[in-house]
Design a protein around this motif. Structure first.
Motif, mmCIF file in Angstrom:
data_model
loop_
_atom_site.group_PDB
_atom_site.id
_atom_site.type_symbol
_atom_site.label_atom_id
_atom_site.label_comp_id
_atom_site.label_asym_id
_atom_site.label_seq_id
_atom_site.Cartn_x
_atom_site.Cartn_y
_atom_site.Cartn_z
ATOM 1 N N TYR A 124 -40.881 -60.947 -56.292
ATOM 2 C CA TYR A 124 -39.835 -60.112 -56.886
ATOM 3 C C TYR A 124 -38.450 -60.629 -56.484
ATOM 4 O O TYR A 124 -38.295 -61.347 -55.493
ATOM 5 C CB TYR A 124 -40.010 -58.660 -56.467
ATOM 6 C CG TYR A 124 -41.149 -57.977 -57.186
ATOM 7 C CD1 TYR A 124 -41.010 -57.567 -58.509
ATOM 8 C CD2 TYR A 124 -42.379 -57.783 -56.560
ATOM 9 C CE1 TYR A 124 -42.062 -56.961 -59.186
ATOM 10 C CE2 TYR A 124 -43.431 -57.171 -57.223
ATOM 11 C CZ TYR A 124 -43.269 -56.767 -58.532
ATOM 12 O OH TYR A 124 -44.322 -56.172 -59.197
ATOM 13 N N GLY A 125 -37.455 -60.232 -57.276
ATOM 14 C CA GLY A 125 -36.092 -60.684 -57.009
ATOM 15 C C GLY A 125 -35.918 -62.174 -57.238
ATOM 16 O O GLY A 125 -35.041 -62.805 -56.653
ATOM 17 N N THR A 126 -36.770 -62.739 -58.093
ATOM 18 C CA THR A 126 -36.763 -64.181 -58.360
ATOM 19 C C THR A 126 -36.591 -64.395 -59.858
ATOM 20 O O THR A 126 -37.554 -64.322 -60.618
ATOM 21 C CB THR A 126 -38.066 -64.834 -57.864
ATOM 22 O OG1 THR A 126 -38.273 -64.512 -56.490
ATOM 23 C CG2 THR A 126 -38.008 -66.342 -58.024
ATOM 24 N N ALA A 127 -35.364 -64.638 -60.265
ATOM 25 C CA ALA A 127 -35.068 -64.773 -61.694
ATOM 26 C C ALA A 127 -35.208 -66.216 -62.147
ATOM 27 O O ALA A 127 -34.861 -67.160 -61.414
ATOM 28 C CB ALA A 127 -33.660 -64.274 -61.981
ATOM 29 N N LEU A 128 -35.728 -66.387 -63.348
ATOM 30 C CA LEU A 128 -35.721 -67.692 -64.009
ATOM 31 C C LEU A 128 -34.342 -67.894 -64.612
ATOM 32 O O LEU A 128 -33.873 -67.060 -65.400
ATOM 33 C CB LEU A 128 -36.791 -67.727 -65.101
ATOM 34 C CG LEU A 128 -36.823 -68.973 -65.990
ATOM 35 C CD1 LEU A 128 -37.326 -70.182 -65.211
ATOM 36 C CD2 LEU A 128 -37.690 -68.733 -67.220
ATOM 37 N N ASP A 136 -45.349 -83.968 -69.857
ATOM 38 C CA ASP A 136 -46.260 -83.736 -68.739
ATOM 39 C C ASP A 136 -46.150 -82.350 -68.117
ATOM 40 O O ASP A 136 -47.054 -81.928 -67.388
ATOM 41 C CB ASP A 136 -46.031 -84.782 -67.646
ATOM 42 C CG ASP A 136 -46.283 -86.193 -68.152
ATOM 43 O OD1 ASP A 136 -47.280 -86.377 -68.877
ATOM 44 O OD2 ASP A 136 -45.475 -87.088 -67.836
ATOM 45 N N GLY A 137 -45.051 -81.631 -68.357
ATOM 46 C CA GLY A 137 -44.916 -80.343 -67.707
ATOM 47 C C GLY A 137 -43.574 -79.681 -67.967
ATOM 48 O O GLY A 137 -42.800 -80.102 -68.840
ATOM 49 N N VAL A 138 -43.307 -78.639 -67.175
ATOM 50 C CA VAL A 138 -42.092 -77.838 -67.299
ATOM 51 C C VAL A 138 -41.370 -77.846 -65.956
ATOM 52 O O VAL A 138 -41.999 -77.654 -64.908
ATOM 53 C CB VAL A 138 -42.421 -76.382 -67.701
ATOM 54 C CG1 VAL A 138 -41.150 -75.563 -67.844
ATOM 55 C CG2 VAL A 138 -43.236 -76.351 -68.990
ATOM 56 N N THR A 139 -40.073 -78.068 -65.986
ATOM 57 C CA THR A 139 -39.241 -77.970 -64.789
ATOM 58 C C THR A 139 -38.418 -76.696 -64.903
ATOM 59 O O THR A 139 -37.652 -76.533 -65.856
ATOM 60 C CB THR A 139 -38.318 -79.190 -64.652
ATOM 61 O OG1 THR A 139 -39.114 -80.381 -64.601
ATOM 62 C CG2 THR A 139 -37.485 -79.096 -63.385
ATOM 63 N N ALA A 140 -38.591 -75.790 -63.943
ATOM 64 C CA ALA A 140 -37.934 -74.480 -64.009
ATOM 65 C C ALA A 140 -37.147 -74.216 -62.740
ATOM 66 O O ALA A 140 -37.573 -74.597 -61.640
ATOM 67 C CB ALA A 140 -38.990 -73.383 -64.205
ATOM 68 N N VAL A 141 -36.033 -73.544 -62.898
ATOM 69 C CA VAL A 141 -35.252 -73.080 -61.748
ATOM 70 C C VAL A 141 -35.502 -71.589 -61.595
ATOM 71 O O VAL A 141 -35.162 -70.797 -62.485
ATOM 72 C CB VAL A 141 -33.754 -73.371 -61.924
ATOM 73 C CG1 VAL A 141 -32.960 -72.830 -60.732
ATOM 74 C CG2 VAL A 141 -33.514 -74.867 -62.094
ATOM 75 N N ILE A 142 -36.129 -71.206 -60.486
ATOM 76 C CA ILE A 142 -36.383 -69.792 -60.189
ATOM 77 C C ILE A 142 -35.713 -69.467 -58.858
ATOM 78 O O ILE A 142 -35.980 -70.091 -57.840
ATOM 79 C CB ILE A 142 -37.897 -69.478 -60.151
ATOM 80 C CG1 ILE A 142 -38.651 -70.414 -59.209
ATOM 81 C CG2 ILE A 142 -38.488 -69.561 -61.545
ATOM 82 C CD1 ILE A 142 -40.102 -70.018 -58.976
#
Length: 433
Positions: A124-128, A136-142
């Motif tokens: 929780y408290g972790t926004a994308l 090959d994939g997804v790079t996300a900032v959370i």
């Protein structure tokens, strides 16, 4: 890769997907921008098909212990009872349908049960805040972290950041004439054995439904304006005409604006949309939470096996289209509490690609009794299962729908989807005496 599946949003949809992946041993993370679990009852009706999902996922016992079937509706004019009825009258469990009618259970309790069954906590408290994808994939900032995942699934609600970032169209309309004040409230002067309602005209109706396992009622009323304790108090006083029905507290309040919208696609590359991120609609008929649960149930095994991923959209998009039409019809019917049918129970939903009598590929596999036990118990688990009946085999998908009937059709199915053979077991299914 840091994880195989990154789930954005920890409502019923995201939690169902996480639980399905966990039993398959698929690494995942589930994050939610909110600081804590949602404490309101946006949804309160669990349909039989969703209960069958929870049976397979191993959480049906606490779900059943937390809800209630067959609550009688009661309509009033002031204190006078005008009529009483059960929208599920005559619906009772059978051998092939062990869960026969809608169960009342607050959404926050469903979410709690799913969270408690997970082997790891929701973050929780972790926004994308951003993401990009490649072959090959997804790079996300959370939060403050950059995460690399094979797949990302947006289960982040009607205002979905994932959907907006993808540029996916949310096609439909906003019905300004269909607004509703909702909330979870504490009220004295009413029994908890009935779902109470007042109001002889569409613009004057009020409903107060006891939420099982709590001391709360769900407040629903036609109306507009900024939700407040004073407004809800005034509505109760004016529409009931009773001095002894008293509002004491409201733990959650909201103004519901009816949006009837769905995405034009459920997948863009390695990113998927599910639940309210993919479709929003009228709350009538208790369909939203359930459809999100079943989106996740359809997607989980396909992401885990990394096969048949294109069928997620081809199977779930028609269901979303049906859903929007059904809920709008119920909401505008003038009698949103009318008797329900197999459609609203979601037991008749099918992924058939051709018509024919009797059980067909794409149909929900019914429950039943065999010498080896209940069919639903034989199917429980993450695999394809061939049920070897005396009159011929039936191949059932991990989500409980029929994949193929007959030996040659089953061999052809595995030939076309060879990876599924690696997740397959056979069970003799001799009919019980």
């Amino acid at each position: 890769m840091d994880t195989q599946v990154l789930i954005i949003g920890a409502g019923p949809t995201g939690l169902t997907l996480a639980l399905d992946l966990s039993r398959r041993g698929v690494p995942f993370r589930i994050v939610d921008a909110s600081s804590a679990p949602f404490a309101g009852s946006r949804g309160k009706g669990l349909q039989p098909r969703s209960m069958e999902v929870f049976h397979d996922l191993g959480v049906i016992e606490p779900v059943l212990a937390s809800g209630r079937f067959h609550m009688t509706m009661r309509a009033y004019n002031g204190r006078e009872v005008l009529r009483e009825w059960d929208v599920h009258e005559g619906r009772h469990p059978t051998t092939d349908r062990p869960y026969a009618s809608t169960m009342l259970i607050p959404q926050f309790r469903v979410e709690q049960i799913l969270r408690e069954a997970l082997p790891q906590p929701v973050e929780y408290g972790t926004a994308l805040t951003s993401f990009s994808q490649d072959d090959d994939g997804v790079t996300a900032v959370i939060g403050s972290e950059t995460v690399r995942a094979k797949y990302l699934v947006g289960c982040d609600g009607g205002k979905s950041f994932v959907r907006k970032r993808l540029g996916v169209q949310f096609v439909g309309e906003t019905r300004e004439d269909l607004r509703m004040l909702v909330g979870d409230v504490r009220v004295s002067g009413l029994d908890r054995e009935h779902w109470h309602s007042w109001g002889g005209s569409p613009g004057r109706w009020l409903a107060l439904c006891p939420l099982p396992g709590t001391d709360l009622f769900q407040f629903q009323a036609a109306g507009d304006g900024e939700p407040s304790f004073e407004l809800y108090q005034r509505i109760i006083r004016e529409r009931t005409g009773l001095d002894d029905v008293v509002l004491h507290d409201a733990t959650w309040m909201s103004l519901y604006r009816t949006n009837i919208r769905m995405v034009d696609r459920f997948r863009t590359g390695r990113v998927f949309l599910a639940g309210d991120a993919a479709h929003v609609h009228s709350p009538a008929g208790a369909q939203g939470m359930n459809t999100g649960i079943q989106d996740a149930y359809n997607l989980g095994w396909k992401v885990a096996m990394e096969t048949l991923l294109d069928t997620y959209e081809s199977e779930r998009k028609p269901v979303a289209e049906w859903l929007l039409g059904l809920t709008t019809k119920i909401m505008t019917s003038g009698d949103p509490f009318a008797k329900r049918d197999d459609e609203t129970l979601q037991l008749s939903l099918s992924y058939r690609t051709s018509d024919g009598p009797g059980l067909q590929p794409g149909d929900r596999m019914p429950d039943g009794k065999t010498e080896q036990g209940r069919i639903f118990d034989l199917l429980r688990g993450p695999d394809f299962v061939t049920l070897d009946f005396p009159d011929g085999p039936v191949l059932v998908r991990p989500d409980g729908y029929v994949a193929a009937i007959g030996r040659s059709a089953i061999d052809a199915y595995f030939g076309a989807n060879p990876v599924t053979q690696l997740h397959h077991r056979r069970v003799a299914a001799r009919t019980a005496a």
